[in-house]
Design a protein around this motif. Structure first.
Motif: not given
Ligand code: PBG
Length: 332
Positions: A170, A185, A189, A194-195, A197, A248, A251-254, A276
């Motif tokens: 993360i 982000r 990519e 890409q995985d 976070a 968000l 592309g923020a995951d959290m 989220a």
């Protein structure tokens, strides 16, 4: 929630009926705190020698690359799923161009590899901002007294890719530059990460509660001016929500709210507005207040769990807290 609670008048309703015994109280407990909700921020120093105490954060050490492995093993035994690494770098090597921030062998990246090596399943989170490596203590590049946004974002991207390469799970951009989440982000990519976070420090306020942290990472004496041109004014709730929406959308995951306890209203609103994954950072100054008062004998240790439960009640999925190992031990 839009449900209107129906409460009969006294004496049909006696709210104390359900508070009468521990078992009854447990049956109607609304919020739980457990070790899985915790992220442990740790300081790692590149200075040789022993672990060092941080005077303004009693009970918190700076680890070495070697000793942080044992800390990670302890966290794993206690069921803490994640550690966040904060570097304390050699003062003599800080520069205005901050190039050590993207050196694969800087102390932060060595710590990521050490933790992953010792405990592969531990989630490792990082901090993305230039301050640990910056001669003037700011999170961004400074030109003629101005923290320059776009040039800083380009540096943050380089920093992020090196952290991802070192094994970070993360990335935690704490710099508050505009456009950084989208840039990070895209770069992740494009580089087969890409995985990885992103937990964005989305609503990060320009707070006095970060003081002890700046001691811990050796940035206090250095900071020229303050961080008000990039961190959010503590008076601004709507602006904080716009920051979260923006991050968000990029592309923020959290997302994270920071500091924690003085901003619980923001935590609740972020959770209700965006649904989220939402985290809060109980920052160094909050730790210092609570731990300091406990050590003075003015408060009991129970206030730690109470302070953390408050974040869960306010809608947070988890909390970054220096109390993580201590509280996980008492929950076990
Ligand atoms: C720096 C950073 C700060 C914290 C986390 N990352 C301090 C700051 O913005 O000056 C504060 C954490 C704490 O106080 O515990 N990018």
């Amino acid at each position: 929630m839009s449900v209107t609670p129906i409460v009969a008048p006294f004496p049909q309703s006696r709210l104390r009926r359900l508070r009468r015994s521990p078992a009854l109280r447990e049956m109607v407990t609304e919020t739980l705190l457990s070790a899985e909700n915790l992220i442990w921020p740790v300081f790692v120093t590149e200075m040789q020698g022993e672990d060092t105490e941080i005077p303004s954060m009693p009970g918190v050490q700076r680890y070495t690359v070697d000793s942080v492995k044992a800390a990670a093993e302890r966290a794993a035994r206690l069921g803490i799923p994640a550690i966040c690494v904060f570097p304390h770098s050699d003062q003599a090597l800080k520069t205005e161009s901050c190039e050590r921030a993207w050196d694969p062998d800087n102390i932060g990246n060595r710590a990521i590899r050490a933790i992953k090596d010792a405990v592969p399943e531990m989630v490792v989170m990082t901090d993305i901002a230039l301050d640990p490596y910056n001669a003037n203590g700011h999170d961004g590049i400074v030109r003629d007294g101005v923290i320059v946004n776009d040039e800083t974002v380009a540096c943050l991207v380089r920093m992020a890719l090196v952290q991802a390469e070192a094994g970070a799970d993360i990335l935690g951009p704490s710099d508050m530059m505009d456009g950084r989440i989208g840039a990070l982000r895209t770069a992740l990519e494009e580089n087969e990460f890409q995985d990885v976070a992103i937990m964005s420090y989305a609503a990060k306020f320009a707070s006095g509660f970060y003081g002890p942290f700046r001691d811990a990472v050796g940035a206090s004496g250095r900071l020229v001016g303050d961080k008000k041109t990039y961190q959010v004014n503590p008076a601004n709730r709507e602006e904080a929500l716009r920051c979260v929406a923006r991050d968000l959308s990029e592309g923020a995951d959290m997302v994270m709210v920071k500091p924690g306890m003085p901003y619980l209203d923001i935590c609740r609103e972020v959770r209700d507005t965006f649904a989220a994954p939402t985290f809060a950072y109980q920052v160094s100054g909050e730790y210092a207040m609570i731990e300091g008062a406990i050590r003075q004998g003015w408060l009991s240790r129970d206030v730690i769990a109470e302070s953390l439960l408050a974040f869960r009640r306010a809608g947070c999925d988890g909390i970054l807290t220096y109390f993580a190992p201590q509280i996980a031990e008492s929950l076990a």
